[in-house]
Design a protein around this motif. Structure first.
Motif, PDB file in Angstrom:
ATOM      1  N   ARG A  49       0.843  -1.204   0.000  1.00  0.00           N
ATOM      2  CA  ARG A  49       0.000   0.000   0.000  1.00  0.00           C
ATOM      3  C   ARG A  49       0.872   1.245   0.000  1.00  0.00           C
ATOM      4  O   ARG A  49       1.946   1.261   0.587  1.00  0.00           O
ATOM      5  N   GLY A  50       0.411   2.255  -0.657  1.00  0.00           N
ATOM      6  CA  GLY A  50       1.180   3.479  -0.766  1.00  0.00           C
ATOM      7  C   GLY A  50       2.167   3.435  -1.910  1.00  0.00           C
ATOM      8  O   GLY A  50       2.276   2.451  -2.654  1.00  0.00           O
ATOM      9  N   ARG A 420      -1.155   8.016  -9.584  1.00  0.00           N
ATOM     10  CA  ARG A 420      -0.669   6.752  -9.036  1.00  0.00           C
ATOM     11  C   ARG A 420       0.785   6.882  -8.589  1.00  0.00           C
ATOM     12  O   ARG A 420       1.596   7.520  -9.255  1.00  0.00           O
ATOM     13  N   ASN A 421       1.092   6.260  -7.471  1.00  0.00           N
ATOM     14  CA  ASN A 421       2.467   6.126  -6.986  1.00  0.00           C
ATOM     15  C   ASN A 421       3.132   7.471  -6.721  1.00  0.00           C
ATOM     16  O   ASN A 421       4.327   7.647  -6.924  1.00  0.00           O
ATOM     17  N   PHE A 446      -7.372   7.369  -7.795  1.00  0.00           N
ATOM     18  CA  PHE A 446      -6.188   7.654  -6.975  1.00  0.00           C
ATOM     19  C   PHE A 446      -5.698   6.309  -6.447  1.00  0.00           C
ATOM     20  O   PHE A 446      -6.382   5.667  -5.642  1.00  0.00           O
ATOM     21  N   ASP A 447      -4.515   5.874  -6.871  1.00  0.00           N
ATOM     22  CA  ASP A 447      -4.067   4.530  -6.565  1.00  0.00           C
ATOM     23  C   ASP A 447      -2.613   4.515  -6.099  1.00  0.00           C
ATOM     24  O   ASP A 447      -1.743   5.139  -6.715  1.00  0.00           O
ATOM     25  N   ARG A 448      -2.352   3.814  -4.995  1.00  0.00           N
ATOM     26  CA  ARG A 448      -1.002   3.537  -4.483  1.00  0.00           C
ATOM     27  C   ARG A 448      -0.182   4.809  -4.240  1.00  0.00           C
ATOM     28  O   ARG A 448       1.014   4.853  -4.525  1.00  0.00           O
ATOM     29  N   ASN A 449      -0.823   5.803  -3.706  1.00  0.00           N
ATOM     30  CA  ASN A 449      -0.132   7.018  -3.297  1.00  0.00           C
ATOM     31  C   ASN A 449       0.129   6.998  -1.796  1.00  0.00           C
ATOM     32  O   ASN A 449      -0.599   6.352  -1.039  1.00  0.00           O
ATOM     33  N   THR A 450       1.173   7.701  -1.376  1.00  0.00           N
ATOM     34  CA  THR A 450       1.436   7.903   0.045  1.00  0.00           C
ATOM     35  C   THR A 450       1.206   9.364   0.391  1.00  0.00           C
ATOM     36  O   THR A 450       1.725  10.258  -0.294  1.00  0.00           O
ATOM     37  N   VAL A 460      -7.031  12.217   1.321  1.00  0.00           N
ATOM     38  CA  VAL A 460      -7.706  12.030   0.038  1.00  0.00           C
ATOM     39  C   VAL A 460      -9.132  12.525   0.200  1.00  0.00           C
ATOM     40  O   VAL A 460      -9.853  12.078   1.110  1.00  0.00           O
ATOM     41  N   ASN A 473      -3.967   3.217  -1.161  1.00  0.00           N
ATOM     42  CA  ASN A 473      -3.213   4.374  -0.691  1.00  0.00           C
ATOM     43  C   ASN A 473      -2.841   4.219   0.781  1.00  0.00           C
ATOM     44  O   ASN A 473      -3.515   3.513   1.532  1.00  0.00           O
ATOM     45  N   ASN A 505      -7.072   0.604   1.123  1.00  0.00           N
ATOM     46  CA  ASN A 505      -6.326   1.725   1.684  1.00  0.00           C
ATOM     47  C   ASN A 505      -5.950   1.452   3.139  1.00  0.00           C
ATOM     48  O   ASN A 505      -6.649   0.733   3.846  1.00  0.00           O
TER      49      ASN A 505
END
Length: 660
Positions: A49-50, A420-421, A446-450, A460, A473, A505
């Motif tokens: 995640r993240g 993403r990312n 919105f995917d795999r963000n920190t 978010v 995330n 998430n």
């Protein structure tokens, strides 16, 4: 935020002081070993995640130090509350904090705070960096931090209230209507304390070597929050491109390079070439307009595009009173831009105050069929603010830090686009937002963000739209007036339609005290303010760790509580480890179903069901549906709509998160 619920309230001091009881995350004992964390947690707790990032994160409070550990504390307007993991190290002159490198590194990032000047505007101070056998000096500054007062804030610590006609929790009053007027302490609500600096060490320092940061006597104290370390590769070179140097760009940063960028872009479009920006610091003090062009840097550690904020002689048609460095697509009203690809450089702005009409963002305008990759964006108003309509844009692998407002916002008619990312730290408003104002957003992800330490609002935030996904995330440490995950029918957004999905998430230390309501928000909170939220809300596989108050909140504003509802929410395969109060706080009409939602270390009753505060003989206006497999919080007697309303139960400190 809207006006307060008209209910009896605790004093702000009592409510805030409860937060200091909450424990720090795992690894609470300082150590000289190379302890690597993600969002101040053991990385195993957030695996998959993240964002995947090149650097290793180490918390100062877990390192060797001659200074003093501050925190843990979640009280807004304090240095620990805005630190990663809610704790940091305070150094006086000559004191140090020393990290052991977990991997070989030739570059570091230091997140820190130093005092503001007495009249605002900031100070500077050296920091001695000893890395292995190399000693360097890093110049710290507080010129981009320390905001005060009420929204939209001020740099003046001595300013009177910006809005004396607003309700203020501190006096439980509207000062302009109060006789005698309350005495409000100054500086009022100091915030946004931290900044960060990057430094290339000039050599590779081996794993196991020490990085010691020693405070100077130029300021009375220096707070170190964390160290990021990484091995930066060689600069990227593109010899078959329109090199901005050939068009007069100055890599020393002494002369304005904006005209050279314009010429290089024009030539590249005609010659069907990319634009290449080599290593250097390039001064750019206005927008660079981009359309149907690819601009590549040598890497965001090497290619730095830096600008001053410039006051305009007269306001622009969009209301801007300043301009500054930024890469902008054409306005959507003019057709927008297409086929824009930006990668491999840093954008460093000079934004020190929040002026909402200003277009002083790192990336802006409308860009369809475009990609933004590998940028490092710092000290702009918003890292990336897109005004649609626009579609099919990818924002991937960027680092966005120290913003006055949002990290990224898909605003107005953005469709089929992905962020993403990305790694976002220290945003001054929502870190990642979709705002469907006037024209709906649709099909975005919105995917795999920190996200770490958004100082105001949410990690978010989704404001309206159709078929939106928020997935995988990692969101940590929101500070005030928001939380980790949020969906709201507010700010004039178009309705939610289709399906709104939150899936996979992880949130940690989320859920802040909402000042106007004087209640705690959930790690995820869904808010019906302007209208009901009738879309299907599906929350699947989320993990809510160490929530300051409740894990899940469904809420409406007191003034519209009998008008709007949230009827179609579904939670499945969710894990909740630690709540200061409840698992679910329902303060709205409607209902939600729960399946395989497991909770432990719950501070109060599992369900705080107030409905819309009608307290009818038939029960709450909010219905809880048990679809089975719910452990640790949902008792049969609570179903389907038992009134269990306790507005402000005592906050109970959960233990630190641990493997399930």
């Amino acid at each position: 935020m809207p006006s307060s619920f008209r209910r009896p309230v605790l004093t702000a001091i009592a409510a805030l002081s409860a937060l200091t009881l909450l424990p720090s995350p795992a690894f609470a004992s300082p150590s000289s070993s190379a302890v690597v964390t993600r969002a101040a947690l053991d990385p195993s707790l957030v695996a998959g995640r993240g964002a995947s990032v090149a650097f290793s994160e180490q918390e100062a409070e877990r390192a060797k130090t001659s200074g003093t550990v501050i925190g843990p504390d979640r009280t807004a307007y304090t240095l620990p509350a805005e630190a990663s993991g809610r704790s940091a190290v305070r150094l006086t002159p000559g004191q140090y904090v020393e990290f052991t490198l977990p991997k070989a590194a030739n570059a570091i990032t230091v997140r820190y705070s130093i005092p503001d000047s007495a009249t605002g505007g900031g100070l500077t101070a050296p920091l001695t960096v000893k890395a292995g056998g190399t000693t360097r000096t890093m110049t710290l500054t507080s010129q981009y931090s320390w905001l005060y007062n009420q929204y939209p804030f001020t740099n003046d610590p001595g300013a009177d209230l910006l809005h004396p006609d607003w309700w203020i929790t501190e006096c439980a009053c509207v000062p302009a209507q109060t006789t005698p007027a309350p005495v409000i302490s100054k500086p009022f609500r100091p915030a946004h304390f931290y900044d960060e600096q990057r430094l290339l060490l000039g050599r590779t320092v081996a794993a196991g070597e020490k990085v010691r940061l020693t405070a100077s006597s130029a300021v009375p104290w220096t707070v170190i929050d964390l160290l990021d370390s990484e091995q930066v590769g060689l600069p990227y070179v593109n010899l078959i491109a329109a090199n901005v140097l050939a068009f007069g760009a100055d890599p020393t940063g002494r002369r304005d390079s904006a005209p050279a960028f314009d010429k290089a872009i024009a030539f590249a479009k005609k010659a069907r070439l990319k634009v290449y920006v080599p290593p250097g610091v390039f001064q750019v003090n206005r927008h660079i307009m981009v359309d149907d062009v690819t601009i590549e840097g040598a890497g965001n550690w090497y290619t730095i595009i830096k600008g001053r904020e410039v006051a305009l002689p007269t306001p622009a048609p969009d209301g801007s009173v300043h301009t500054g460095v930024g890469f902008y697509g054409k306005d959507a009203a003019d057709g927008g831009s297409r086929n824009v690809h930006l990668s491999g450089f840093a954008i460093q702005g000079d934004v020190r105050e929040r002026i909402d009409t200003d277009q002083v963002n790192g990336v802006g305008g409308a860009m369809s069929d475009s990609t933004i990759k590998g940028l490092h964006i710092q000290h702009t108003k918003v890292g990336l603010w897109f005004d649609g309509p626009m579609s099919n844009t990818r924002v991937e692998g960027n680092i966005i830090v120290d913003q006055i407002a949002d990290g990224l916002n898909f605003h107005t008619g953005v469709t089929n686009s992905v962020a993403r990312n990305n790694f976002i730290r220290n945003s001054g408003d929502d870190a990642l937002a979709m705002w469907a104002e006037k024209t709906t957003n649709a099909g975005n992800t919105f995917d795999r963000n920190t996200v770490q330490t958004p100082v105001l609002a949410n990690g978010v935030a989704i404001y309206g739209g159709r078929d939106i996904t928020v997935s995988n995330n990692l969101i940590a440490d929101p500070v005030r007036e928001g939380s980790a995950l949020h969906a709201g029918s507010r700010f004039g957004a178009e309705p939610f339609t289709g399906t709104l999905r939150f899936t996979g998430n992880t949130t940690v230390r989320a859920g802040t005290l909402e000042l106007n309501w004087n209640i705690g928000l959930g790690a995820i909170w869904i808010y019906a303010l302007d209208r009901s939220i009738d879309a299907a809300i599906e929350v699947t596989g989320d993990h809510y760790l160490d929530s300051t108050y409740n894990a899940i909140m469904m809420v409406s504003e007191w003034s519209v509580k009998d008008l709007y509802s949230i009827p179609d929410a579904h939670f499945k395969d969710v894990r909740i480890d630690g709540t200061g109060t409840s698992v679910l706080s329902a303060r709205v009409a409607g209902g939600a179903s729960f399946e395989n939602v497991d909770a432990r270390n719950v501070g109060a009753v599992g369900v705080n069901n107030c409905g819309s505060f009608g307290f009818t003989p038939a029960g709450s206006e909010f219905t809880v549906t048990d679809r089975g497999g719910n452990d640790g919080w949902l008792a049969p007697w609570m179903l389907p709509n038992t009134i269990t309303c306790d507005d402000r139960p005592p906050v109970v400190a959960p233990p630190a998160p641990s493997p399930w």
